[in-house]
Design a protein around this motif. Structure first.
Motif, PDB file in Angstrom:
ATOM      1  N   UNK A   7      -6.141   3.856   1.029  1.00  0.00           N
ATOM      2  CA  UNK A   7      -6.841   3.523   2.269  1.00  0.00           C
ATOM      3  C   UNK A   7      -6.898   4.794   3.112  1.00  0.00           C
ATOM      4  N   UNK A   8      -8.066   5.388   3.235  1.00  0.00           N
ATOM      5  CA  UNK A   8      -8.171   6.702   3.849  1.00  0.00           C
ATOM      6  C   UNK A   8      -8.032   6.687   5.372  1.00  0.00           C
ATOM      7  N   UNK A   9      -7.935   5.495   5.955  1.00  0.00           N
ATOM      8  CA  UNK A   9      -7.623   5.427   7.373  1.00  0.00           C
ATOM      9  C   UNK A   9      -6.154   5.680   7.648  1.00  0.00           C
ATOM     10  N   UNK A  10      -5.307   5.477   6.635  1.00  0.00           N
ATOM     11  CA  UNK A  10      -3.869   5.700   6.771  1.00  0.00           C
ATOM     12  C   UNK A  10      -3.344   6.760   5.818  1.00  0.00           C
ATOM     13  N   UNK A  11      -3.807   6.748   4.592  1.00  0.00           N
ATOM     14  CA  UNK A  11      -3.343   7.732   3.630  1.00  0.00           C
ATOM     15  C   UNK A  11      -4.060   9.057   3.842  1.00  0.00           C
ATOM     16  N   UNK A  12      -3.296  10.127   3.894  1.00  0.00           N
ATOM     17  CA  UNK A  12      -3.831  11.488   4.013  1.00  0.00           C
ATOM     18  C   UNK A  12      -4.651  11.690   5.288  1.00  0.00           C
ATOM     19  N   UNK A  13      -4.337  10.922   6.321  1.00  0.00           N
ATOM     20  CA  UNK A  13      -5.146  10.948   7.541  1.00  0.00           C
ATOM     21  C   UNK A  13      -5.018  12.252   8.321  1.00  0.00           C
ATOM     22  N   UNK A  14      -4.023  13.045   8.002  1.00  0.00           N
ATOM     23  CA  UNK A  14      -3.879  14.338   8.671  1.00  0.00           C
ATOM     24  C   UNK A  14      -4.777  15.415   8.109  1.00  0.00           C
ATOM     25  N   UNK A  15      -5.475  15.125   7.019  1.00  0.00           N
ATOM     26  CA  UNK A  15      -6.346  16.104   6.384  1.00  0.00           C
ATOM     27  C   UNK A  15      -7.785  15.956   6.861  1.00  0.00           C
ATOM     28  N   UNK A  16      -8.580  17.015   6.756  1.00  0.00           N
ATOM     29  CA  UNK A  16     -10.021  16.857   6.976  1.00  0.00           C
ATOM     30  C   UNK A  16     -10.556  15.774   6.045  1.00  0.00           C
ATOM     31  N   UNK A  17     -11.625  15.095   6.469  1.00  0.00           N
ATOM     32  CA  UNK A  17     -12.022  13.886   5.762  1.00  0.00           C
ATOM     33  C   UNK A  17     -12.297  14.128   4.279  1.00  0.00           C
ATOM     34  N   UNK A  18     -13.075  15.131   3.932  1.00  0.00           N
ATOM     35  CA  UNK A  18     -13.393  15.361   2.525  1.00  0.00           C
ATOM     36  C   UNK A  18     -12.146  15.686   1.712  1.00  0.00           C
ATOM     37  N   UNK A  19     -11.192  16.359   2.329  1.00  0.00           N
ATOM     38  CA  UNK A  19      -9.971  16.742   1.617  1.00  0.00           C
ATOM     39  C   UNK A  19      -9.113  15.525   1.268  1.00  0.00           C
ATOM     40  N   UNK A 207       5.277  -1.802   3.656  1.00  0.00           N
ATOM     41  CA  UNK A 207       6.566  -2.486   3.809  1.00  0.00           C
ATOM     42  C   UNK A 207       6.879  -2.735   5.282  1.00  0.00           C
ATOM     43  N   UNK A 208       7.863  -3.574   5.496  1.00  0.00           N
ATOM     44  CA  UNK A 208       8.316  -3.913   6.852  1.00  0.00           C
ATOM     45  C   UNK A 208       9.819  -3.718   6.941  1.00  0.00           C
ATOM     46  N   UNK A 209      10.305  -3.082   8.019  1.00  0.00           N
ATOM     47  CA  UNK A 209       9.550  -2.577   9.169  1.00  0.00           C
ATOM     48  C   UNK A 209       8.968  -1.198   8.900  1.00  0.00           C
ATOM     49  N   UNK A 210       8.144  -0.731   9.821  1.00  0.00           N
ATOM     50  CA  UNK A 210       7.642   0.628   9.777  1.00  0.00           C
ATOM     51  C   UNK A 210       6.247   0.799   9.238  1.00  0.00           C
ATOM     52  N   UNK A 211       5.767  -0.168   8.453  1.00  0.00           N
ATOM     53  CA  UNK A 211       4.458  -0.069   7.785  1.00  0.00           C
ATOM     54  C   UNK A 211       4.375   1.199   6.927  1.00  0.00           C
ATOM     55  N   UNK A 212       5.492   1.475   6.255  1.00  0.00           N
ATOM     56  CA  UNK A 212       5.532   2.614   5.350  1.00  0.00           C
ATOM     57  C   UNK A 212       5.345   2.136   3.912  1.00  0.00           C
ATOM     58  N   UNK A 213       5.527   3.049   2.946  1.00  0.00           N
ATOM     59  CA  UNK A 213       5.262   2.724   1.555  1.00  0.00           C
ATOM     60  C   UNK A 213       6.230   1.636   1.051  1.00  0.00           C
ATOM     61  N   UNK A 214       5.775   0.797   0.118  1.00  0.00           N
ATOM     62  CA  UNK A 214       6.658  -0.212  -0.469  1.00  0.00           C
ATOM     63  C   UNK A 214       7.942   0.414  -1.002  1.00  0.00           C
ATOM     64  N   UNK A 239      -3.498   0.778  -0.666  1.00  0.00           N
ATOM     65  CA  UNK A 239      -2.283   1.332  -0.066  1.00  0.00           C
ATOM     66  C   UNK A 239      -2.557   1.625   1.402  1.00  0.00           C
ATOM     67  N   UNK A 240      -2.234   0.650   2.223  1.00  0.00           N
ATOM     68  CA  UNK A 240      -2.544   0.655   3.655  1.00  0.00           C
ATOM     69  C   UNK A 240      -1.277   0.977   4.438  1.00  0.00           C
ATOM     70  N   UNK A 241      -0.631   2.070   4.079  1.00  0.00           N
ATOM     71  CA  UNK A 241       0.630   2.427   4.720  1.00  0.00           C
ATOM     72  C   UNK A 241       0.603   3.888   5.166  1.00  0.00           C
ATOM     73  N   UNK A 242       1.497   4.193   6.091  1.00  0.00           N
ATOM     74  CA  UNK A 242       1.724   5.574   6.494  1.00  0.00           C
ATOM     75  C   UNK A 242       3.014   6.025   5.837  1.00  0.00           C
ATOM     76  N   UNK A 243       2.926   7.008   4.944  1.00  0.00           N
ATOM     77  CA  UNK A 243       4.113   7.440   4.207  1.00  0.00           C
ATOM     78  C   UNK A 243       5.108   8.106   5.138  1.00  0.00           C
TER      79      UNK A 243
END
Length: 260
Positions: A7-19, A207-214, A239-243
């Motif tokens: 899910x590119x809204x959460x995964x790798x969101x710190x990168x430029x979009x194409x990256x 996962x809960x809490x934190x909405x991090x990876x399972x 994968x709708x989590x923030x690692x």
């Protein structure tokens, strides 16, 4: 082998979009998903995915102006024109992206609204949308959201979602089962997957809490994945989590869960 989508809204969101697409490919994902590819341009989104050999697992129909409090309008009869335009635009994008699933947001209740008053309008709108999706050979998805995450959301309960799917009674409509949201609603995700497997077309995991990876919290993902593997689930798991910062961005957490 289960299939995972970034899910590119959460995964790798710190990168430029194409990256983000290259990062998803390098991390082992077979697909990506994004709620609003319209903002970056459908052709550009398609080009980025194809360049990395990634499928597009799921997108969302345009859901209105978030700055004005919109989160879809499927439950409102007075916005039927907006709703139908969003479905048409979403299906056009899904077809261009060769995307199998279109998520439709239900809407936020206004001050004097009740779910009982709006239910028939929601059903009418979704029945029309289901017909359009069936013609386009795209699956229509609904996703309940917890009041803790989206206050006032019309579709705020798993039982309500099940009753809606039963009433629509269409092969074109299914459930996006968000494990994290379900847990917040007091639902046992493992039991729900076992009891309602046939309704589920797509997953979101965090996962809960934190909405991090399972594997970082209290949800029993090993049992969830065991059920899916035993049933040969062929859909995508988003994968709708923030690692967590100290974690790598690969799917190593999945292999770790299977080994526990």
């Amino acid at each position: 082998m289960l299939q995972f989508s970034a899910h590119l809204g959460r995964r790798f969101s710190g990168l430029p979009f194409e990256a983000r697409f290259a990062a998803a490919k390098a991390a082992g994902f077979g697909a990506v998903e994004y709620p609003s590819p319209y903002a970056v341009g459908i052709d550009y989104f398609d080009e980025c995915a194809r360049k990395q050999g990634l499928a597009v697992a799921q997108i969302t129909a345009p859901a209105g102006d978030a700055g004005k409090g919109d989160k879809g309008f499927a439950c409102f009869s007075f916005r039927v024109d907006d709703f139908r335009a969003s479905i048409r635009k979403g299906l056009a994008a899904a077809n261009l992206l060769d995307c199998p699933s279109l998520l439709v947001r239900a809407g936020i209740l206004r001050e004097d609204d009740t779910r009982g008053d709006l239910r028939s309008d929601y059903i009418d709108n979704m029945r029309w949308a289901a017909e359009q999706c069936a013609l386009a050979e795209v699956k229509l998805l609904i996703e309940p959201a917890s009041e803790k995450v989206v206050p006032g959301y019309f579709l705020n309960d798993m039982a309500l979602a099940i009753s809606v799917l039963n009433e629509l009674n269409s092969d074109a409509v299914g459930l996006l089962f968000n494990v994290y949201q379900a847990h917040l609603m007091g639902t046992d995700p493992v039991k729900f997957v076992k009891d309602h497997y046939d309704l589920i077309r797509h997953f979101h995991v965090a996962d809960h809490p934190g909405r991090n990876q399972p594997g970082t919290g209290s949800i029993d993902f090993k049992s969830i994945f065991s059920v899916l593997e035993s049933r040969s689930f062929a859909g995508w798991i988003g994968c709708d989590y923030s690692a967590r910062p100290e974690a790598d961005d690969t799917l190593e957490w999945y292999r770790s869960i299977l080994q526990t």
